[in-house]
Design a protein around this motif. Structure first.
Motif, PDB file in Angstrom:
ATOM      1  N   PHE A 178       0.834  -1.205   0.000  1.00 49.67           N
ATOM      2  CA  PHE A 178       0.000   0.000   0.000  1.00 49.67           C
ATOM      3  C   PHE A 178       0.869   1.255   0.000  1.00 49.67           C
ATOM      4  N   VAL A 179       0.578   2.170  -0.926  1.00 51.43           N
ATOM      5  CA  VAL A 179       1.292   3.448  -1.018  1.00 51.43           C
ATOM      6  C   VAL A 179       0.262   4.558  -1.160  1.00 51.43           C
ATOM      7  N   ASP A 180       0.433   5.643  -0.387  1.00 50.27           N
ATOM      8  CA  ASP A 180      -0.510   6.751  -0.506  1.00 50.27           C
ATOM      9  C   ASP A 180       0.204   8.087  -0.313  1.00 50.27           C
ATOM     10  N   LEU A 181      -0.236   9.066  -1.073  1.00 47.81           N
ATOM     11  CA  LEU A 181       0.207  10.442  -0.890  1.00 47.81           C
ATOM     12  C   LEU A 181      -0.209  10.904   0.504  1.00 47.81           C
ATOM     13  N   CYS A 182       0.729  11.390   1.304  1.00 51.91           N
ATOM     14  CA  CYS A 182       0.407  11.679   2.700  1.00 51.91           C
ATOM     15  C   CYS A 182       1.482  12.553   3.328  1.00 51.91           C
ATOM     16  N   ARG A 183       1.049  13.520   4.150  1.00 54.72           N
ATOM     17  CA  ARG A 183       2.006  14.352   4.887  1.00 54.72           C
ATOM     18  C   ARG A 183       2.545  13.648   6.123  1.00 54.72           C
ATOM     19  N   GLY A 184       1.803  12.634   6.615  1.00 60.59           N
ATOM     20  CA  GLY A 184       2.196  11.976   7.861  1.00 60.59           C
ATOM     21  C   GLY A 184       1.616  12.703   9.051  1.00 60.59           C
ATOM     22  N   LYS A 185       1.976  12.385  10.240  1.00 59.81           N
ATOM     23  CA  LYS A 185       3.049  11.476  10.613  1.00 59.81           C
ATOM     24  C   LYS A 185       2.485  10.092  10.941  1.00 59.81           C
ATOM     25  N   HIS A 186       3.405   9.085  11.027  1.00 60.41           N
ATOM     26  CA  HIS A 186       2.958   7.724  11.259  1.00 60.41           C
ATOM     27  C   HIS A 186       3.798   7.039  12.328  1.00 60.41           C
ATOM     28  N   ILE A 187       3.209   5.972  12.877  1.00 58.09           N
ATOM     29  CA  ILE A 187       3.921   5.164  13.858  1.00 58.09           C
ATOM     30  C   ILE A 187       4.952   4.299  13.146  1.00 58.09           C
ATOM     31  N   ARG A 188       5.707   3.531  13.913  1.00 52.90           N
ATOM     32  CA  ARG A 188       6.819   2.769  13.348  1.00 52.90           C
ATOM     33  C   ARG A 188       6.360   1.670  12.388  1.00 52.90           C
ATOM     34  N   SER A 189       5.314   0.929  12.765  1.00 50.22           N
ATOM     35  CA  SER A 189       4.858  -0.178  11.939  1.00 50.22           C
ATOM     36  C   SER A 189       3.408  -0.506  12.264  1.00 50.22           C
ATOM     37  N   THR A 190       2.782  -1.298  11.394  1.00 51.45           N
ATOM     38  CA  THR A 190       1.378  -1.657  11.614  1.00 51.45           C
ATOM     39  C   THR A 190       1.188  -2.452  12.895  1.00 51.45           C
ATOM     40  N   GLY A 191       2.214  -3.182  13.305  1.00 52.58           N
ATOM     41  CA  GLY A 191       2.117  -3.984  14.514  1.00 52.58           C
ATOM     42  C   GLY A 191       1.936  -3.186  15.778  1.00 52.58           C
ATOM     43  N   HIS A 192       2.238  -1.870  15.728  1.00 53.11           N
ATOM     44  CA  HIS A 192       2.096  -1.008  16.902  1.00 53.11           C
ATOM     45  C   HIS A 192       0.679  -0.459  17.043  1.00 53.11           C
ATOM     46  N   ILE A 193      -0.226  -0.853  16.139  1.00 54.05           N
ATOM     47  CA  ILE A 193      -1.612  -0.392  16.238  1.00 54.05           C
ATOM     48  C   ILE A 193      -2.382  -1.196  17.278  1.00 54.05           C
ATOM     49  N   GLY A 194      -2.107  -2.483  17.374  1.00 56.11           N
ATOM     50  CA  GLY A 194      -2.839  -3.308  18.323  1.00 56.11           C
ATOM     51  C   GLY A 194      -4.167  -3.768  17.756  1.00 56.11           C
ATOM     52  N   LYS A 195      -5.084  -4.133  18.641  1.00 59.15           N
ATOM     53  CA  LYS A 195      -6.360  -4.718  18.206  1.00 59.15           C
ATOM     54  C   LYS A 195      -7.573  -3.869  18.567  1.00 59.15           C
ATOM     55  N   ALA A 196      -7.372  -2.728  19.176  1.00 60.93           N
ATOM     56  CA  ALA A 196      -8.513  -1.932  19.668  1.00 60.93           C
ATOM     57  C   ALA A 196      -8.980  -0.934  18.609  1.00 60.93           C
ATOM     58  N   PHE A 197      -9.507  -1.442  17.500  1.00 62.38           N
ATOM     59  CA  PHE A 197     -10.070  -0.582  16.461  1.00 62.38           C
ATOM     60  C   PHE A 197     -11.411  -1.159  16.033  1.00 62.38           C
ATOM     61  N   LYS A 198     -12.250  -0.282  15.474  1.00 58.49           N
ATOM     62  CA  LYS A 198     -13.588  -0.720  15.078  1.00 58.49           C
ATOM     63  C   LYS A 198     -14.136   0.191  13.993  1.00 58.49           C
ATOM     64  N   LEU A 199     -14.712  -0.415  12.960  1.00 58.63           N
ATOM     65  CA  LEU A 199     -15.433   0.356  11.948  1.00 58.63           C
ATOM     66  C   LEU A 199     -16.794   0.742  12.511  1.00 58.63           C
ATOM     67  N   LEU A 200     -17.222   1.977  12.238  1.00 57.04           N
ATOM     68  CA  LEU A 200     -18.419   2.516  12.875  1.00 57.04           C
ATOM     69  C   LEU A 200     -19.591   2.701  11.930  1.00 57.04           C
ATOM     70  N   SER A 201     -19.341   3.290  10.772  1.00 55.41           N
ATOM     71  CA  SER A 201     -20.452   3.570   9.864  1.00 55.41           C
ATOM     72  C   SER A 201     -19.901   3.899   8.484  1.00 55.41           C
ATOM     73  N   VAL A 202     -20.815   3.926   7.506  1.00 54.54           N
ATOM     74  CA  VAL A 202     -20.460   4.325   6.149  1.00 54.54           C
ATOM     75  C   VAL A 202     -21.471   5.364   5.688  1.00 54.54           C
ATOM     76  N   ALA A 203     -20.990   6.369   4.985  1.00 54.64           N
ATOM     77  CA  ALA A 203     -21.862   7.459   4.530  1.00 54.64           C
ATOM     78  C   ALA A 203     -21.403   7.922   3.154  1.00 54.64           C
ATOM     79  N   GLY A 204     -22.229   8.718   2.521  1.00 57.21           N
ATOM     80  CA  GLY A 204     -21.866   9.293   1.240  1.00 57.21           C
ATOM     81  C   GLY A 204     -21.030  10.551   1.423  1.00 57.21           C
TER      82      GLY A 204
END
Length: 231
Positions: free
Chosen positions: A180-206
């Motif tokens: 995955f590559v995206d145009l972005c100013r940042g900033k970001h953490i060291r790696s995806t592994g530092h995110i952990g498991k406490a995330f949740k999708l909430l809703s979708v909208a237009g």
């Protein structure tokens, strides 16, 4: 020579290129594990970005206890969510994916509508990406190379944004994790592994590209993340 002053007023000197991650390693394994992002003279930078080569600077390594750390982790989680969506669906066009006061969202153009029925498989793919512990890499390119990269990726919104919204920028930054590559100013953490498991999708909208109702209609996927489930 670079002279680094830490929050406890101790100082360190370097004649070779160094990052905040390098300095954290010198300090001890505890701060290496806990580090999320760092501040140089009050400005956030990535842990793996090289510090200035000379002059005095004040450096503070932030952990999850610091208020500025959570939005950085959430922005990284937004990139993981976008990566998961691109793995699961064909022809995904990326728009913007900022943080909000309570989490983050990402706008997509897709060939099919997203619904809450899709949340489970997207979250499952996100957990796979977190487990893969992919490093976040910052890339800086001259604008012509940046446009060429976005064209190669087939990301038309990003090409337009560089040519119009970022027309005055000679250098553009991207972030990459895995494929995955995206145009972005940042900033970001060291790696995806530092995110952990406490995330949740909430809703979708237009939504609309750049908030303009005369432009392309997009799907906005809202989510949130914390450093741990207790939070």
């Amino acid at each position: 020579m670079l002279k680094v002053t830490l929050p406890d007023a101790s100082q360190r000197e370097y004649t070779q290129p160094v990052t905040a991650s390098d300095i954290a390693t010198e300090i001890g394994t505890g701060i290496v594990t806990a580090a999320v992002v760092d501040k140089v003279n009050g400005h956030l930078i990535d842990l793996v970005t090289s510090l200035p080569s000379e002059g005095p600077i004040g450096l503070r390594i932030l952990t999850k206890r610091d208020a500025d750390a959570l939005p950085v982790m959430r922005h990284s989680c937004a990139h993981v969510m976008a990566q998961a969506v691109m793995r699961l669906f064909d022809g995904v066009q990326l728009a913007f994916g900022p943080t909000t006061a309570t989490g983050f969202y990402y706008d997509f153009a897709l060939n099919e509508p997203l619904s809450e029925d899709d949340f489970g498989k997207i979250e499952a793919e996100m957990r796979k990406i977190v487990k893969e512990d992919q490093p976040f890499e910052r890339l800086e390119l001259p604008r012509e190379e940046a446009i060429e990269l976005c064209q190669q990726l087939g990301q038309e919104f990003k090409v337009e944004h560089i040519e119009t919204g970022l027309a005055d920028q000679a250098q553009l930054s991207f972030y990459r994790q895995g494929e995955f590559v995206d145009l972005c100013r940042g900033k970001h953490i060291r790696s995806t592994g530092h995110i952990g498991k406490a995330f949740k999708l909430l809703s979708v909208a237009g939504a609309y590209w750049k908030g303009d109702a005369s432009r392309q209609q997009l799907q906005r996927l809202y989510a949130t993340a914390f450093f741990d489930k207790k939070e």
